[in-house]
Design an enzyme around this catalytic site. Sequence first.
Site, PDB file in Angstrom:
ATOM      1  N   TYR A  85       0.828  -1.206   0.000  1.00  0.00           N
ATOM      2  CA  TYR A  85       0.000   0.000   0.000  1.00  0.00           C
ATOM      3  C   TYR A  85       0.865   1.259   0.000  1.00  0.00           C
ATOM      4  CZ  TYR A  85      -3.165   3.589   1.818  1.00  0.00           C
ATOM      5  OH  TYR A  85      -3.879   4.761   2.010  1.00  0.00           O
ATOM      6  N   ILE A 118      -9.448   8.003   7.104  1.00  0.00           N
ATOM      7  CA  ILE A 118     -10.678   8.719   6.765  1.00  0.00           C
ATOM      8  C   ILE A 118     -11.839   8.121   7.553  1.00  0.00           C
ATOM      9  CG2 ILE A 118     -12.208   9.424   4.887  1.00  0.00           C
ATOM     10  CD1 ILE A 118      -9.784   8.963   2.984  1.00  0.00           C
ATOM     11  N   THR A 120     -14.932   6.916   7.624  1.00  0.00           N
ATOM     12  CA  THR A 120     -15.992   6.387   6.760  1.00  0.00           C
ATOM     13  C   THR A 120     -16.663   5.214   7.466  1.00  0.00           C
ATOM     14  OG1 THR A 120     -14.554   4.764   5.696  1.00  0.00           O
ATOM     15  CG2 THR A 120     -14.665   6.974   4.683  1.00  0.00           C
ATOM     16  N   PRO A 121     -17.871   4.869   7.046  1.00  0.00           N
ATOM     17  CA  PRO A 121     -18.517   3.684   7.627  1.00  0.00           C
ATOM     18  C   PRO A 121     -17.671   2.417   7.474  1.00  0.00           C
ATOM     19  CG  PRO A 121     -20.131   4.998   6.448  1.00  0.00           C
ATOM     20  CD  PRO A 121     -18.776   5.605   6.156  1.00  0.00           C
TER      21      PRO A 121
END
Length: 164
Positions: A85, A118, A120-121
């Site tokens: 990544y 981030i 986010t869900p």
Amino acid sequence: MRRARRGEPSAPLTAVVNLVGGFAMGGRLHETPVDEFERLLRLNLRPTYLTCHAALPHLVAGGGGSIVCVSARAVERPFPGASAYLTAKTAVLGLVGALAAEYGGDGVRANAVLPGVIDTPANRAAMPDSDRAGWVAPERIAETVRFLCGDVPVNGARVPVDGP
């Protein structure tokens, strides 16, 4: 914003934002299969290349504009298990730097945003016990991207976007 009808000239392209990407945790580098390493390069770097490749002729022909790509804050704060990544997101920064150098004279500005984790869900579900105090609201990223897409004399920047 109205779309041009067939036969009508469309407005010139002035900004392109590449948001495509993804994360996968893995083992250390010697434990990461080459297929997984290449998958993360394809997921994070290839769409950036393809988007820029398609947009640049239009930006140059229109007299310039802005390209904004998303990397990751983690490239400045590496952690174990993310070598594929981190390599892919670092490559995005290299591409942005090359674009800034190659197309700055054509009025095309290329910049990168480097968000932290981030909020986010999906991230909440993947890390339910995490301390979210430093997580970045998507709106903060959007504000930074919007600024960089504006008529600002910024080219080749790596803009960190951290939480509150």
